[in-house]
Design a protein around this motif. Sequence first.
Motif, PDB file in Angstrom:
ATOM      1  N   GLU A 258       0.847  -1.181   0.000  1.00 32.51           N
ATOM      2  CA  GLU A 258       0.000   0.000   0.000  1.00 32.51           C
ATOM      3  C   GLU A 258       0.887   1.236   0.000  1.00 32.51           C
ATOM      4  O   GLU A 258       1.993   1.208   0.551  1.00 32.51           O
ATOM      5  CB  GLU A 258      -0.913   0.034   1.230  1.00 32.51           C
ATOM      6  CG  GLU A 258      -1.966  -1.073   1.257  1.00 32.51           C
ATOM      7  CD  GLU A 258      -2.864  -0.963   2.473  1.00 32.51           C
ATOM      8  OE1 GLU A 258      -2.556  -0.124   3.351  1.00 32.51           O
ATOM      9  OE2 GLU A 258      -3.849  -1.709   2.541  1.00 32.51           O
ATOM     10  N   ALA A 259       0.380   2.301  -0.607  1.00 29.37           N
ATOM     11  CA  ALA A 259       1.145   3.552  -0.661  1.00 29.37           C
ATOM     12  C   ALA A 259       0.304   4.696  -0.115  1.00 29.37           C
ATOM     13  O   ALA A 259      -0.897   4.777  -0.399  1.00 29.37           O
ATOM     14  CB  ALA A 259       1.572   3.847  -2.103  1.00 29.37           C
TER      15      ALA A 259
ATOM     16  N   ASN B 161       7.410   1.862   5.849  1.00 36.51           N
ATOM     17  CA  ASN B 161       8.323   2.950   5.463  1.00 36.51           C
ATOM     18  C   ASN B 161       9.745   2.498   5.156  1.00 36.51           C
ATOM     19  O   ASN B 161      10.672   3.302   5.219  1.00 36.51           O
ATOM     20  CB  ASN B 161       8.353   4.040   6.541  1.00 36.51           C
ATOM     21  CG  ASN B 161       7.192   4.996   6.422  1.00 36.51           C
ATOM     22  OD1 ASN B 161       6.773   5.345   5.325  1.00 36.51           O
ATOM     23  ND2 ASN B 161       6.663   5.404   7.549  1.00 36.51           N
ATOM     24  N   VAL B 162       9.947   1.213   4.858  1.00 34.21           N
ATOM     25  CA  VAL B 162      11.256   0.806   4.339  1.00 34.21           C
ATOM     26  C   VAL B 162      11.478   1.533   3.013  1.00 34.21           C
ATOM     27  O   VAL B 162      12.554   2.075   2.758  1.00 34.21           O
ATOM     28  CB  VAL B 162      11.304  -0.727   4.151  1.00 34.21           C
ATOM     29  CG1 VAL B 162      12.612  -1.143   3.513  1.00 34.21           C
ATOM     30  CG2 VAL B 162      11.128  -1.424   5.499  1.00 34.21           C
TER      31      VAL B 162
ATOM     32  N   GLU C 107       3.246  -6.087   3.239  1.00 34.80           N
ATOM     33  CA  GLU C 107       3.123  -7.198   4.172  1.00 34.80           C
ATOM     34  C   GLU C 107       3.471  -8.491   3.451  1.00 34.80           C
ATOM     35  O   GLU C 107       2.950  -8.761   2.363  1.00 34.80           O
ATOM     36  CB  GLU C 107       1.703  -7.263   4.736  1.00 34.80           C
ATOM     37  CG  GLU C 107       1.499  -8.365   5.763  1.00 34.80           C
ATOM     38  CD  GLU C 107       0.117  -8.349   6.373  1.00 34.80           C
ATOM     39  OE1 GLU C 107      -0.144  -9.152   7.295  1.00 34.80           O
ATOM     40  OE2 GLU C 107      -0.724  -7.541   5.926  1.00 34.80           O
ATOM     41  N   VAL C 108       4.350  -9.287   4.053  1.00 37.38           N
ATOM     42  CA  VAL C 108       4.813 -10.527   3.420  1.00 37.38           C
ATOM     43  C   VAL C 108       4.029 -11.713   3.985  1.00 37.38           C
ATOM     44  O   VAL C 108       3.677 -11.745   5.163  1.00 37.38           O
ATOM     45  CB  VAL C 108       6.328 -10.731   3.623  1.00 37.38           C
ATOM     46  CG1 VAL C 108       7.102  -9.599   2.977  1.00 37.38           C
ATOM     47  CG2 VAL C 108       6.687 -10.817   5.105  1.00 37.38           C
ATOM     48  N   PHE C 109       3.768 -12.674   3.114  1.00 31.89           N
ATOM     49  CA  PHE C 109       2.984 -13.844   3.491  1.00 31.89           C
ATOM     50  C   PHE C 109       3.738 -15.163   3.279  1.00 31.89           C
ATOM     51  O   PHE C 109       3.446 -16.162   3.918  1.00 31.89           O
ATOM     52  CB  PHE C 109       1.673 -13.888   2.678  1.00 31.89           C
ATOM     53  CG  PHE C 109       0.826 -12.676   2.855  1.00 31.89           C
ATOM     54  CD1 PHE C 109       0.038 -12.523   3.988  1.00 31.89           C
ATOM     55  CD2 PHE C 109       0.810 -11.668   1.905  1.00 31.89           C
ATOM     56  CE1 PHE C 109      -0.761 -11.403   4.162  1.00 31.89           C
ATOM     57  CE2 PHE C 109       0.034 -10.548   2.070  1.00 31.89           C
ATOM     58  CZ  PHE C 109      -0.759 -10.411   3.203  1.00 31.89           C
ATOM     59  N   GLU C 110       4.688 -15.151   2.361  1.00 30.63           N
ATOM     60  CA  GLU C 110       5.434 -16.377   2.061  1.00 30.63           C
ATOM     61  C   GLU C 110       6.751 -15.994   1.384  1.00 30.63           C
ATOM     62  O   GLU C 110       6.916 -14.869   0.902  1.00 30.63           O
ATOM     63  CB  GLU C 110       4.627 -17.287   1.149  1.00 30.63           C
ATOM     64  CG  GLU C 110       4.275 -16.657  -0.197  1.00 30.63           C
ATOM     65  CD  GLU C 110       3.346 -17.512  -1.029  1.00 30.63           C
ATOM     66  OE1 GLU C 110       3.578 -17.613  -2.261  1.00 30.63           O
ATOM     67  OE2 GLU C 110       2.376 -18.064  -0.466  1.00 30.63           O
TER      68      GLU C 110
END
Length: 488
Positions: free
Chosen positions: A93-94, A257-258, A265-268
């Motif tokens: 998302e931005a 904010n990286v 968001e990471v899921f795998e």
Amino acid sequence: MGIQSIGVGSGLDLSGLVQQLLEAERKPKQDRLDAREENLETVISAIGSLKSKMDDFQASVKDLRDSTNLQSRKAVVTHPDVAEDESGPFTAEASNSATQGSYKIYVEELASGSRLQTANAAFSSSSDVISSSAGSLTFKIGSTGDSFSVAVTAGMTLSQLRSAVNSATGNDFGINASLVDTGTANGTKLVFTSETTGTGNDLSIVNDNDIAELEQIATVDSTEVTTYGNVSIQSATNAKANIDGIDVESETNEFENVIQNVSFEVFEKSSKDSVGDFIPSTLEVGYDKDGLKNKITDFVDNYNAIQDELASLTKYGISELEDDGALAGDYMVRGIQSGLSSIITENVSASALGSLFQIGISFDDDGKLEISETDEFGFGSGQDLLDDALEDNFDDIASLFSDDDEGIANKLYDYVYEYTTFGGLLRTREQSFKDEKDLLSDERERFELRMADYEQLLRDKYINLDLTVAKLQRTGNALNASLASAFL
């Protein structure tokens, strides 16, 4: 015996005559009251319908008057090895202040919580007693300071400890205890898992009373200096990803904010190619052109809906067979029509675009807005102009609608608000007609009282007539009888 009903004495239909006279007196006034009430109900209904349409229109321009909504950014992720209906390794998302850009990202590792398990053969079954002495165990997360304690009673079993941990007061940060029966010489293992992820957020179990038997479960003594080493520990880890060749980490599976003003968001883990390298996904951050285009299209549709309603309410029938609109010729409704059209055509100096025409919005022959699909004036079609503006003047579109002083959406919202707000012009007009309808009800009551008095007046008059005629008939009958006797 007296006369019991009007007309009985005379034999005349005086009751019918009274009803005819009453009807003749009632009908003109009754028809006028009914027509007036029907007209009021029609007008009140029409104003209610118009008010509803204007409320809808006001809601549609509300989004357009907020520059934050108009200048939204969109994060689009493309996963080369994932079907379109699947989310893939991560989503993004931005925020509205995100900078446009393209990034290659792959996920190396997901964040995990720590995991502890008792040693092989430490316990043979879930009914094994963990301690013959009373004491307590404190469960702590390394860097967060979260903790809770569980009382250990003398003779408590492995199964009872598991239940006590899972139901403990203060265990609201995700410590779960479970039992695994290996079915081998390794016996039954007590396993603790923590939902708190991130390097340094490891679970430790403190032997508060330094009970020797509890060294099979605890990880440190009461001073938290001595480590027992009987419990197998799997440390909590960070999520790891790579952005354009730069390694990044996060305590959780959410990266905030990286990339400035972008979160994902990471899921795998990302897939790997044939040589074992991670396959990157593409993250494109840019203007949410589709979202803004939809808002503009909805604005055009809602404007046309209110114009259709206004036209229907104010129309004049072109023949005797076609009724006029409920508000035909109404000065206020005509004013609303012209006021809306006037705002639409205004110039906005705060925007480089200047007017709605520059983004492809124009009036058709019926006075409604359109975004044309054909080029009629040599400037390109309305769709072409809108697409060009979204591509080259995205932020200027926001100014066109939302500028505090000149923004078209701001002016339309304020204009409609004057009519639709509580106590506004349209609601006040509606209330005046409702008040008039209430007065009409009072007038009907007074009319019915007058008709009742009039009916009583007629009945009194014709009862006297009935009595007089009856008396004359009796007198005539007596004379006829006397004359007949004289000639016999």
